[in-house]
Scaffold this active site. Structure first.
Site, PDB file in Angstrom:
ATOM      1  N   ASP A   8       0.834  -1.378  -0.155  1.00 31.82           N
ATOM      2  CA  ASP A   8      -0.043   0.031   0.057  1.00 31.82           C
ATOM      3  C   ASP A   8       0.915   1.288  -0.027  1.00 31.82           C
ATOM      4  O   ASP A   8       2.006   1.027   0.317  1.00 31.82           O
ATOM      5  CB  ASP A   8      -0.872  -0.049   1.180  1.00 31.82           C
ATOM      6  CG  ASP A   8      -1.631   1.442   1.331  1.00 31.82           C
ATOM      7  OD1 ASP A   8      -2.166   1.808   0.637  1.00 31.82           O
ATOM      8  OD2 ASP A   8      -1.581   1.914   2.765  1.00 31.82           O
ATOM      9  N   ASP A  10      -0.142   5.181   0.704  1.00 31.35           N
ATOM     10  CA  ASP A  10      -0.491   6.210   1.653  1.00 31.35           C
ATOM     11  C   ASP A  10      -0.617   5.669   3.084  1.00 31.35           C
ATOM     12  O   ASP A  10      -1.393   4.787   3.161  1.00 31.35           O
ATOM     13  CB  ASP A  10      -1.685   6.892   1.509  1.00 31.35           C
ATOM     14  CG  ASP A  10      -1.629   7.589  -0.064  1.00 31.35           C
ATOM     15  OD1 ASP A  10      -0.705   8.605  -0.108  1.00 31.35           O
ATOM     16  OD2 ASP A  10      -2.274   7.306  -0.866  1.00 31.35           O
TER      17      ASP A  10
END
Ligand code: XBP
Ligand code: MG
Length: 251
Positions: A8, A10
């Site tokens: 991932d 952010d």
């Protein structure tokens, strides 16, 4: 056998939300003469919805019943989002947001060991490229075999679709990969795709429910600044996330 690490972006590769995306949204709102202003606490509530365009629509529906939507509201949201992306990528180009502890170390080690790297994120592709280029290395985007980002799947996290898309592109089975996430929406997506998932929390996600995680950590750890393990399975444990430790956890 472990073949790929899927990250991932952010909150996981870098702490981008509070001091990156949030002020970029606010700058776009000002640019368009709107009196919308997302403070740190409100933004925490808005993170319930992933995707910048989706988040702005949620804000208006939930928090601004007074706002009279124009007939072409979707077009306004799209324009605001373009402006926000411009502000955000400029912030990154100015070297605004460093990678989280241990991220560069683990990426470097994984590459050297011949593991494949990938990204699965709801954020806009330009944002990912800018972060990797300015905070990792000039050729940072090339470190990743697959960058799955943004609107390429209509259903964003917590739907598993972005991970399923990345796995298909990689040509790998979920059992051959490990996902890295920082949020409840993120782990719902990765577990939904059948991936084992390592969590590093941040200030917005510390209290999230991470049931099903391989482990929940403060961060990936650096020499002299080890991670703290936070889940009941290993509370009190400290260390560095590296390939031997990952293989140990995977069993
Ligand atoms: C983070 C998000 C994104 C960003 C904004 O997702 O939810 O919405 O806050 O990005 P992830 P855009 O943790 O999966 O990377 O404005 O480009 O949509
Ligand atoms: Mg995240």
């Amino acid at each position: 056998m472990l073949k790929a690490l899927i990250f991932d972006v952010d909150g996981t590769l870098a702490d981008t939300e509070r001091d990156g995306h949030r002020p970029a949204f606010n700058a776009a709102f000002r640019e368009y003469g709107l009196d919308w202003d997302w403070d740190v606490a409100l933004y925490g509530q808005l993170l319930a919805v992933t995707g910048g365009k989706e988040r702005m629509k949620y804000y208006v529906d939930r928090f601004r019943p007074d706002y009279a939507k124009p007939a072409d509201f979707d077009a306004l949201v799209a324009a605001l989002h373009q402006a926000k992306t411009r502000h955000y990528t400029r912030m990154l180009a100015a070297g605004g947001i460093p990678l989280r502890p241990g991220v560069r170390r683990l990426l470097t080690q994984a590459r050297a060991a011949g593991l494949t790297l990938a990204v699965a994120t709801t954020t806009t592709p330009d944002n990912v490229t800018a972060l990797l280029r300015h905070s990792l290395a000039e050729d940072g985007p090339d470190w990743f075999a697959v960058i799955a980002a943004g609107d390429i799947v209509p259903a964003k996290k917590p739907a598993p679709d972005i991970y399923v898309w990345a796995l298909r592109k990689l040509g790998l089975e979920p059992e051959e990969c490990l996902a890295f996430e920082d949020s409840r929406n993120g782990i719902r997506a990765s577990l939904g795709a059948g991936l084992r998932t390592l969590i590093t929390v941040n200030d917005y996600t510390r209290e999230d429910d991470f049931s099903g995680a391989l482990a929940v950590l403060s961060d990936l750890g650096e020499p002299g600044a080890p991670y703290q393990r936070l889940d009941a399975g290993g509370a009190g444990e400290q260390g560095l996330v590296d390939l031997p430790r990952i293989r140990d956890w995977l069993g």
